[in-house]
Design an enzyme around this catalytic site. Structure first.
Site, PDB file in Angstrom:
ATOM      1  N   LYS A 209      -4.388 -16.020   5.093  1.00  0.00           N
ATOM      2  CA  LYS A 209      -3.029 -15.483   5.020  1.00  0.00           C
ATOM      3  C   LYS A 209      -2.067 -16.645   4.902  1.00  0.00           C
ATOM      4  CE  LYS A 209       0.344 -12.820   7.647  1.00  0.00           C
ATOM      5  NZ  LYS A 209       0.572 -11.823   8.683  1.00  0.00           N
ATOM      6  N   LYS A 262      -4.271 -12.771   1.408  1.00  0.00           N
ATOM      7  CA  LYS A 262      -2.907 -12.248   1.411  1.00  0.00           C
ATOM      8  C   LYS A 262      -1.927 -13.396   1.208  1.00  0.00           C
ATOM      9  CE  LYS A 262       0.306 -10.153   4.581  1.00  0.00           C
ATOM     10  NZ  LYS A 262       0.647 -10.130   5.956  1.00  0.00           N
TER      11      LYS A 262
HETATM   12  C1  PBG Z   1       2.474  -9.350  10.781  1.00  0.00           C
HETATM   13  C2  PBG Z   1       2.342  -9.031   9.334  1.00  0.00           C
HETATM   14  C3  PBG Z   1       3.161  -9.430   8.271  1.00  0.00           C
HETATM   15  C4  PBG Z   1       2.665  -8.786   7.138  1.00  0.00           C
HETATM   16  C5  PBG Z   1       1.546  -8.067   7.527  1.00  0.00           C
HETATM   17  N1  PBG Z   1       1.351  -8.238   8.894  1.00  0.00           N
HETATM   18  C6  PBG Z   1       4.380 -10.251   8.256  1.00  0.00           C
HETATM   19  C7  PBG Z   1       4.299 -11.695   8.514  1.00  0.00           C
HETATM   20  O1  PBG Z   1       3.227 -12.258   8.684  1.00  0.00           O
HETATM   21  O2  PBG Z   1       5.364 -12.277   8.589  1.00  0.00           O
HETATM   22  C8  PBG Z   1       3.264  -8.862   5.766  1.00  0.00           C
HETATM   23  C9  PBG Z   1       3.027  -7.665   4.910  1.00  0.00           C
HETATM   24  C10 PBG Z   1       3.892  -7.555   3.710  1.00  0.00           C
HETATM   25  O3  PBG Z   1       4.709  -8.423   3.372  1.00  0.00           O
HETATM   26  O4  PBG Z   1       3.760  -6.519   3.034  1.00  0.00           O
HETATM   27  N2  PBG Z   1       2.262 -10.655  11.136  1.00  0.00           N
END
Ligand code: PBG
Length: 343
Positions: A209, A262
């Site tokens: 991520k 992601k």
């Molecule tokens: C929680 C989380 C996030 C997303 C999914 N789980 C936000 C982040 O990490 O700031 C992002 C999902 C999206 O942008 O559609 N940590």
């Protein structure tokens, strides 16, 4: 090797029938996971301005949306919870409450739409008063921009995250999806779930991520933007491909059942490399910015929304993702049902 004029690749694109016959990649509603946002209250179905076509649902309204998705052939949902703003605390304790909004939503969906796979996002950022994904050193009220902002503590955060995951499993979640990017969270969750008798609950790890600018619309939707600082001390540098593969290997080693890359479009190379290297099921999250960017372009007449949607999802699947987490799940599944004839 013969070339032109014997070889004419356009023969393979000449008609809808031949194009349909030769299409290498097809997205199906069965490939999709729909992210859904659940909020406190009753009778709530409130449009999310940063995510056109997406809504905040209270628990009982969520049920109708989940049932509609399932009926359209979407097998799974990914739940995000928004507590009431006054319930946010530095230690995110509300995230593990048995009567929390996600826990109640899970129980209701499992009772009313029993065939649906219910996956829950496990993170603290929606529940911490400071908006960070983990617990902070000190009280977390360091002055923004002081250069001395509190550090995110890794190991104490694991305990909190494990409590959240167990509370979701207690409510009936089929899978939990840790998105916090703390080191060792998959092992911590696996141990805590097994200890609590939830060895059947799967872990879909947001393994690779990135600290991405494409999460902007989500943070507005989930009210989870950090009050100060950023997420670069735990989310990955988007420049690092080898590190992404290492994160995936570590999470699989810790017991992740499925891993996720992601965001999706900015990381197609990582999806392809992960597909080559690992045989575990691979998901990709087409995140909020990817979705909202296409909407913004389409609104200006700079692209056709459904064509942008289909090309995006096809590209992510072609790169090698088995499972596509996407805000387009419902819209794609509806178009899929309407479609007649060749595609
Ligand atoms: C929680 C989380 C996030 C997303 C999914 N789980 C936000 C982040 O990490 O700031 C992002 C999902 C999206 O942008 O559609 N940590």
């Amino acid at each position: 090797m013969p070339g032109f004029p014997q070889i004419r690749p356009r023969r393979l694109r000449a008609t809808p029938a031949v194009r349909s016959l030769l299409s290498e990649t097809r997205v199906h509603p069965h490939d999709l996971v729909a992210p859904l946002f659940v909020v406190e209250g009753r009778g709530v179905r409130r449009a999310i301005p940063s995510l056109p076509g997406q809504f905040h649902y209270s628990v009982e309204r969520l049920e109708a949306e989940a049932a509609a998705l399932f009926e359209l052939g979407v097998p799974a949902v990914l739940l995000f919870g928004l507590p009431a703003p006054r319930e946010k605390t530095p230690d995110a304790r509300r995230a593990a409450a048995p009567d929390g909004v996600v826990q109640r939503a899970v129980a209701r969906l499992k009772a009313r739409v029993p065939g649906l796979l219910v996956v829950t996002d496990v993170c603290l950022c929606e529940y911490t008063s400071h908006g960070h994904c983990g617990l902070l050193e000190g009280d977390g009220r360091a002055r923004p921009g002081s250069g001395r902002e509190a550090r995110i503590l890794n190991d104490p955060s694991l305990e909190a995250l494990a409590r959240v995951a167990v509370s979701h499993a207690d409510a009936g979640a089929d899978w939990v999806a840790p998105s916090d990017m703390m080191d060792g969270r998959v092992a911590a969750l696996r141990a805590a779930l097994d200890e609590a008798g939830h060895s059947g609950v799967g872990i879909l790890s947001y393994a690779a991520k990135a600290a991405s600018a494409f999460y902007g619309p989500f943070r507005e939707a989930a009210a989870s933007a950090p009050a100060f600082g950023d997420r670069r001390s735990h989310q990955m540098d988007p420049a690092n491909g080898r590190e992404a593969l290492r994160e995936i290997a570590l999470d699989l080693g810790e017991g992740a059942d499925m891993v996720m890359v992601k965001p999706a479009l900015p990381c197609l190379d990582l999806i392809a490399r992960a597909r080559d290297r690992f045989d575990a099921p691979l998901a990709a999250y087409s995140v909020s910015g990817e979705y909202s960017m296409a909407h913004a372009a389409a609104q200006r007449g700079w692209g056709d929304l459904e064509a942008l949607r289909d090309e995006t999802l096809t590209a992510v699947k072609r790169a090698g993702a088995d499972v596509l987490v996407t805000y387009w799940a419902r819209s794609f599944a509806e178009s899929f049902r309407r479609r007649r004839g060749l595609d």
